[in-house]
Write an enzyme that holds these catalytic residues in place. Structure first.
Site, PDB file in Angstrom:
ATOM      1  N   SER A  56       0.882  -1.262  -0.103  1.00  0.00           N
ATOM      2  CA  SER A  56      -0.100  -0.042   0.116  1.00  0.00           C
ATOM      3  C   SER A  56       1.041   1.362  -0.043  1.00  0.00           C
ATOM      4  CB  SER A  56      -0.862   0.156   1.180  1.00  0.00           C
ATOM      5  OG  SER A  56      -0.323  -0.398   2.400  1.00  0.00           O
ATOM      6  N   ASN A 122       3.849  -5.271   5.973  1.00  0.00           N
ATOM      7  CA  ASN A 122       2.651  -6.229   6.525  1.00  0.00           C
ATOM      8  C   ASN A 122       3.174  -7.609   7.100  1.00  0.00           C
ATOM      9  OD1 ASN A 122       0.653  -4.206   5.287  1.00  0.00           O
ATOM     10  ND2 ASN A 122       0.914  -5.170   3.240  1.00  0.00           N
TER      11      ASN A 122
END
Length: 229
Positions: A56, A122
């Protein structure tokens, strides 16, 4: 007195000379136009490709315009300098190193000249074992090198909050330098340097940078890749 026949011959010669000169000028102009036309039709040099492969952060999560993400800002810098490079934003929100390792084969169907790997954040937030993250990052780099051995590789370092455990956070941070050293590639020590932990430069989630934050990320990246262009 000059006879009429002599005058006629002189006039005829002058007319022929005029026509000849006019023809030469026209031929010269045509040649110049042909040359200009040929130059205009010459194909432009093919742009080299920079691929930002990440999560992201690369994708520009939460921004009004994905071009505000650091990868888009790098393209603007490149364009302003007249460099012949095209940036491809291959960021996918939520991507882990495992997901990236599965996705990279598809991406490698297109040629690339510089590959910037930005993954792992992540993994850290999910507490995935550091050994697994390291294995996946190496696997991605191996696949890129196998397909495009002349490509220049860049690894974007990441860190996680100590709330995940001091030992885990320390081992996680060290992975990036270890991989960069092993592969002799360019390392961005910490992509979020100057942005991580600063509420003014992050969205309310405290994880994703604002447009202003991405400007700093772009600088963190640029100082490391500018000499590769």
């Amino acid at each position: 007195m000059i006879s009429r026949s002599v005058l006629f011959v002189k006039a005829l010669i002058l007319s022929l000379l005029f026509i000849s000169c006019a023809g030469d000028k026209k031929d010269g102009a045509s040649s110049r136009q042909d040359s200009l036309g040929t130059a205009a039709k010459a194909p432009a040099a093919k742009k080299r490709t920079i691929v930002f492969f990440g999560n992201s952060l690369t994708a520009g999560y939460g921004l009004d315009d994905p071009n505000q993400a650091f990868s888009g800002l790098i393209q603007k810098r490149i364009d302003s300098l007249g460099l012949n490079y095209k940036v491809i934003n291959a960021g996918v929100s939520g991507e882990t190193t495992s997901g990236g390792n599965s996705r990279i084969d598809w991406l490698l169907k297109q040629p690339l000249d510089i590959f910037v790997l930005e993954l792992g954040g992540n993994d850290g937030l999910r507490g995935i074992p550091v050994t697994e993250t390291k294995k996946n990052l190496q696997a991605i780099l191996d696949k890129v090198k196998a397909k495009y051995p002349d490509a220049k590789l860049v690894l974007a370092g990441m860190q996680i909050p100590p709330s995940m455990g001091q030992k885990y956070a320390s081992e996680f941070k060290a992975v990036y330098a270890e991989i960069a050293d092993k592969n002799n590639i360019t390392l961005i020590p910490f992509l979020l340097e100057g942005v991580g932990g600063d509420a003014r430069l992050n969205l309310p989630d405290g994880i994703h940078p604002t447009a202003e934050g991405h400007k700093i990320l772009a600088e963190n990246v640029w100082v490391r890749i500018k000499d590769l262009l």
